[in-house]
Design a protein around this motif. Structure first.
Motif, PDB file in Angstrom:
ATOM      1  N   ARG A 189       6.091  -4.711   0.073  1.00 50.91           N
ATOM      2  CA  ARG A 189       7.287  -5.015   0.880  1.00 50.91           C
ATOM      3  C   ARG A 189       8.433  -4.074   0.543  1.00 50.91           C
ATOM      4  N   ARG A 190       8.593  -3.781  -0.731  1.00 46.79           N
ATOM      5  CA  ARG A 190       9.691  -2.893  -1.115  1.00 46.79           C
ATOM      6  C   ARG A 190       9.480  -1.499  -0.552  1.00 46.79           C
ATOM      7  N   ALA A 191       8.245  -1.075  -0.433  1.00 46.24           N
ATOM      8  CA  ALA A 191       7.958   0.226   0.179  1.00 46.24           C
ATOM      9  C   ALA A 191       8.326   0.206   1.657  1.00 46.24           C
ATOM     10  N   LEU A 192       8.018  -0.895   2.333  1.00 42.76           N
ATOM     11  CA  LEU A 192       8.368  -1.003   3.753  1.00 42.76           C
ATOM     12  C   LEU A 192       9.878  -0.967   3.937  1.00 42.76           C
ATOM     13  N   VAL A 193      10.598  -1.637   3.037  1.00 38.93           N
ATOM     14  CA  VAL A 193      12.069  -1.623   3.092  1.00 38.93           C
ATOM     15  C   VAL A 193      12.595  -0.208   2.911  1.00 38.93           C
ATOM     16  N   LEU A 194      12.080   0.491   1.914  1.00 36.29           N
ATOM     17  CA  LEU A 194      12.541   1.854   1.639  1.00 36.29           C
ATOM     18  C   LEU A 194      12.241   2.806   2.795  1.00 36.29           C
ATOM     19  N   ALA A 195      11.181   2.523   3.540  1.00 32.43           N
ATOM     20  CA  ALA A 195      10.779   3.405   4.642  1.00 32.43           C
ATOM     21  C   ALA A 195      11.515   3.123   5.938  1.00 32.43           C
ATOM     22  N   HIS A 196      12.186   1.971   6.006  1.00 35.16           N
ATOM     23  CA  HIS A 196      12.867   1.599   7.246  1.00 35.16           C
ATOM     24  C   HIS A 196      14.189   2.343   7.371  1.00 35.16           C
ATOM     25  N   ASP A 197      14.359   3.068   8.455  1.00 32.05           N
ATOM     26  CA  ASP A 197      15.520   3.934   8.657  1.00 32.05           C
ATOM     27  C   ASP A 197      16.688   3.129   9.235  1.00 32.05           C
TER      28      ASP A 197
ATOM     29  N   LEU B  45       0.319  -4.035  11.005  1.00 29.36           N
ATOM     30  CA  LEU B  45       1.463  -4.953  11.002  1.00 29.36           C
ATOM     31  C   LEU B  45       1.859  -5.302  12.428  1.00 29.36           C
ATOM     32  N   THR B  46       2.450  -6.484  12.590  1.00 25.62           N
ATOM     33  CA  THR B  46       2.937  -6.925  13.902  1.00 25.62           C
ATOM     34  C   THR B  46       4.390  -7.350  13.781  1.00 25.62           C
ATOM     35  N   PHE B  47       5.242  -6.774  14.611  1.00 28.72           N
ATOM     36  CA  PHE B  47       6.670  -7.092  14.616  1.00 28.72           C
ATOM     37  C   PHE B  47       6.975  -7.873  15.893  1.00 28.72           C
TER      38      PHE B  47
ATOM     39  N   LYS C 101       8.188   3.451  14.352  1.00 31.94           N
ATOM     40  CA  LYS C 101       8.382   4.848  13.970  1.00 31.94           C
ATOM     41  C   LYS C 101       8.511   4.996  12.454  1.00 31.94           C
ATOM     42  N   SER C 102       9.262   4.084  11.829  1.00 32.96           N
ATOM     43  CA  SER C 102       9.463   4.145  10.379  1.00 32.96           C
ATOM     44  C   SER C 102       8.154   3.938   9.635  1.00 32.96           C
ATOM     45  N   MET C 103       7.334   3.009  10.118  1.00 38.16           N
ATOM     46  CA  MET C 103       6.059   2.740   9.451  1.00 38.16           C
ATOM     47  C   MET C 103       5.067   3.901   9.637  1.00 38.16           C
ATOM     48  N   ALA C 104       5.089   4.486  10.809  1.00 37.38           N
ATOM     49  CA  ALA C 104       4.194   5.629  11.054  1.00 37.38           C
ATOM     50  C   ALA C 104       4.492   6.769  10.087  1.00 37.38           C
ATOM     51  N   ALA C 105       5.760   6.884   9.686  1.00 36.67           N
ATOM     52  CA  ALA C 105       6.154   7.966   8.778  1.00 36.67           C
ATOM     53  C   ALA C 105       5.536   7.819   7.396  1.00 36.67           C
ATOM     54  N   ILE C 106       5.072   6.608   7.050  1.00 34.81           N
ATOM     55  CA  ILE C 106       4.405   6.422   5.751  1.00 34.81           C
ATOM     56  C   ILE C 106       2.938   6.049   5.946  1.00 34.81           C
ATOM     57  N   GLY C 107       2.423   6.262   7.164  1.00 40.71           N
ATOM     58  CA  GLY C 107       1.006   6.073   7.416  1.00 40.71           C
ATOM     59  C   GLY C 107       0.563   4.637   7.614  1.00 40.71           C
ATOM     60  N   ILE C 108       1.462   3.796   8.144  1.00 39.05           N
ATOM     61  CA  ILE C 108       1.114   2.393   8.390  1.00 39.05           C
ATOM     62  C   ILE C 108       1.240   2.098   9.880  1.00 39.05           C
ATOM     63  N   ARG C 109       0.185   1.501  10.444  1.00 36.38           N
ATOM     64  CA  ARG C 109       0.191   1.131  11.861  1.00 36.38           C
ATOM     65  C   ARG C 109       0.972  -0.161  12.078  1.00 36.38           C
ATOM     66  N   MET C 110       1.709  -0.197  13.178  1.00 29.62           N
ATOM     67  CA  MET C 110       2.434  -1.405  13.533  1.00 29.62           C
ATOM     68  C   MET C 110       2.367  -1.629  15.030  1.00 29.62           C
TER      69      MET C 110
END
Length: 610
Positions: free
Chosen positions: A367-375, A446-448, A465-474
């Motif tokens: 979760r902390r990685a997702l937070v850090l990746a969110h622009d 992931l689903t938003f 877009k933010s998740m794609a930048a770290i290689g995670i599908r949403m």
């Protein structure tokens, strides 16, 4: 037979005369209707209903403010917010070491007429407040605000437990800590001093209701609000149109000017327009929930609506630039009020979800990685057009307990740190498809879930877009606002954008959103951390001050550390008001201004005919 002729002629003359009378009445009624002061506005989201003890969204709450009287309220002009009496004769002071609060209701306050009263006038009494308090804990109501009265009032928890064992919620049974002393007086005994308890009775949902009304409309209480406030529900087409009209039983009120700011132009304009008059002055209010931004904005621009609140950021710059109104708005003599209200937004992770939830180190790291990746900066600058500031903590500016020095580096955008955390804990691409997988090799998708309107879509797209930048599908799922509220309540989401506006001006109102026992009520993230819950309970026992602020700071640190939320923004709202709307001022806690407004009908009609 000839005797009938004169009688027939008389009948014809009588019918003709009666027709003239009815025509006169009809024309007079039409003329009178044309003279009604009518306010037309839009809400940015749809309502869910009007049963006070069963609702939580700010738009439904904003409506019922006008149907029901709270025992105490906030002075309309005082800043900071100040409690004053409404249905109660005075604001009570805490007795017995701050553990007892006694309210005396003003005699002679009447409910709006309703068939449930069987043709009789119905006076507001103390039993109505007792009944409403009990309704919050009735499992049948699934009240999202039951948390207000958990572990607070003497004997209330035991009353609820006994009801569960008996499989019957007994409204006839008394609660030791809720005492009706006489027809108009009710007293509450608390387990311990609670320095926010009084605020609860200024919340539009904590209002007395008539038991016979609730029982008469048991299957549809959302559509039958019957209170003692200035307006009644005249018409309701769900998620389409809400019409309010004046309550003929309402006693009237006046604008209190003692706390007005002599340097505030909105205060002075309100005093000029309203001082000394018996309120309310507006006869009819028509509200259209419009979730799409452009139609709501165009309705204001086309003079279909009298003011627009919380103007979509995409359109603020068209009306206001560098603090100056556009020439078109100056020509229309439109007024603008900009407010930074005590509210926050955040993106919630469902802590019970198998991918984004959990409390193990690898779960927290994910979760902390997702937070850090969110622009978040892009959300502020692009989506919100600069009409927001980054949230520092769960407590916003304007709420008691806000710490301007609290700073969380783990909430700042940092792609390198995000990728490093994921790599460290084994969230890497294991099958070579270019997307990261779980440590066990299962795919991450992931689903938003978001509101089905422009801002909601943009926020969801930014996450993709933010998740794609770290290689995670949403993926994203759009739903109507009311449906999103329902889904969140039962944990039917993985990630979602949320917001909360202060019910009362204390940080506790925000920190309770992550209190474990509030799961299924207000804790939509379903966060349950024993240390957080212990601190929350400890803070309840303390007044505002350094000791409590220290606890609040530690609770905010735990929120950042375990990351059940990605902290969002504190929004800056712009409200544009046409010149014929008199007395307007945005309140930091209360939602609507209807009972403090007037309409210059001549100016309104002249503008609409141009």
């Amino acid at each position: 037979m000839n005797l009938n002729i004169p009688t027939l002629n008389c009948a014809k003359r009588a019918i003709a005369a009666l027709a003239l009378v009815w025509a006169s009445i009809f024309l007079a009624t039409v003329a009178q209707a044309g003279d009604l002061k009518t306010l037309k506005i839009a809400f940015r989201n749809a309502e869910t209903g009007f049963d006070p003890q069963r609702i939580e969204d700010r738009y439904s709450v904003g409506i019922i403010e006008n149907f029901f009287d709270t025992l105490v309220t906030y002075d309309w002009l005082a800043r900071p917010a100040k409690l004053v009496p409404l249905a109660a004769e005075k604001v009570p002071e805490g007795e017995e070491g701050g553990t007892r609060f006694t309210f005396r209701i003003k005699p002679g306050i009447l409910f709006a007429d309703d068939p449930a009263f069987k043709g009789k006038k119905r006076e507001l009494v103390a039993r109505d407040m007792e009944y409403a308090i009990k309704r919050f804990r009735d499992p049948a109501n699934r009240s999202p605000y039951a948390w207000l009265f958990i572990d607070r009032i003497v004997g209330f928890d035991e009353y609820v437990e006994a009801a569960k064992k008996a499989n019957k919620y007994d409204y006839e049974k008394s609660i030791p800590g809720v005492q009706v002393l006489d027809k108009y007086t009710i007293s509450f005994k608390l387990k311990q001093a609670d320095y926010n308890f009084l605020y609860f009775f200024a919340m539009p949902i904590v209002v007395p209701v008539a038991r016979e009304v609730i029982e008469a409309y048991a299957s549809d209480t959302m559509a039958h609000p019957v209170g003692t406030g200035p307006y009644i529900l005249k018409q309701w087409t769900r998620r389409s149109k809400i019409v309010l009209e004046r309550n003929t039983n309402y006693r009237g009120h006046q604008l209190d000017t003692q706390y007005a700011n002599p340097n505030d132009p909105f205060d002075q304009a309100a005093i000029k327009a309203l001082a000394g008059k018996t309120l309310p002055l507006i006869d009819r209010i028509e509200i259209s929930p419009i979730e799409e931004e452009q139609p709501r904005f165009l309705a204001f621009m086309n003079l279909e609506h009298d003011y627009i609140e919380e103007t979509p950021p995409n359109f603020v710059s068209q009306l206001l630039s560098l603090g100056k109104l556009s020439p078109a708005m100056v020509k229309r003599n439109v007024h603008v009020q900009r407010t930074e209200e005590p509210e926050i937004t955040w993106d919630a992770f469902n802590m019970e979800d198998k991918i984004v939830g959990g409390y193990k180190p690898e779960n927290v790291a994910f979760r902390r990685a997702l937070v850090l990746a969110h622009d978040r900066a892009s959300e502020i600058n692009i989506i919100r057009k600069g009409q927001a500031i980054a949230t520092k903590s769960a407590i916003p500016p304007g709420a008691v307990g806000y710490d301007p020095d609290f700073y969380a580096v783990d909430e700042e955008y940092d792609l390198s740190r995000a990728k490093a955390l994921l790599d460290l804990y084994g969230y890497v691409d294991k099958d070579g498809d270019g997307w990261r997988d779980m440590p066990d090799g299962s795919p991450i998708v992931l689903t938003f879930k978001h509101r089905a309107e422009m801002e909601g879509r943009q926020i969801a797209e930014l996450w993709v877009k933010s998740m794609a930048a770290i290689g995670i599908r949403m993926q994203t799922t759009a739903v109507q606002f009311a449906d999103l509220l329902r889904d969140r309540k039962v944990g039917k989401f993985q990630m979602s954008n949320l917001s909360w506006t202060a019910d009362y001006p204390d940080g506790q109102n925000f920190l309770q959103l992550l209190y474990g026992p509030n799961i299924d009520e207000s804790n939509d993230a379903r966060f349950k951390l024993p240390e957080y819950d212990r601190l929350y309970s400890q803070a309840l026992k303390l007044p505002d001050g350094p000791a409590r602020n220290k606890i609040y700071r530690e609770m905010n640190r735990l929120i950042v550390a375990y990351a059940p939320w990605r902290l969002g923004v504190n929004r800056i709202f712009s409200h544009f008001i046409n010149p014929w709307v008199l007395g307007y001022k945005r309140h930091p806690i209360l939602y609507t201004a209807f009972k403090y407004l007037d309409i210059d009908t001549a100016a309104q009609q002249a503008a609409q005919q141009q």
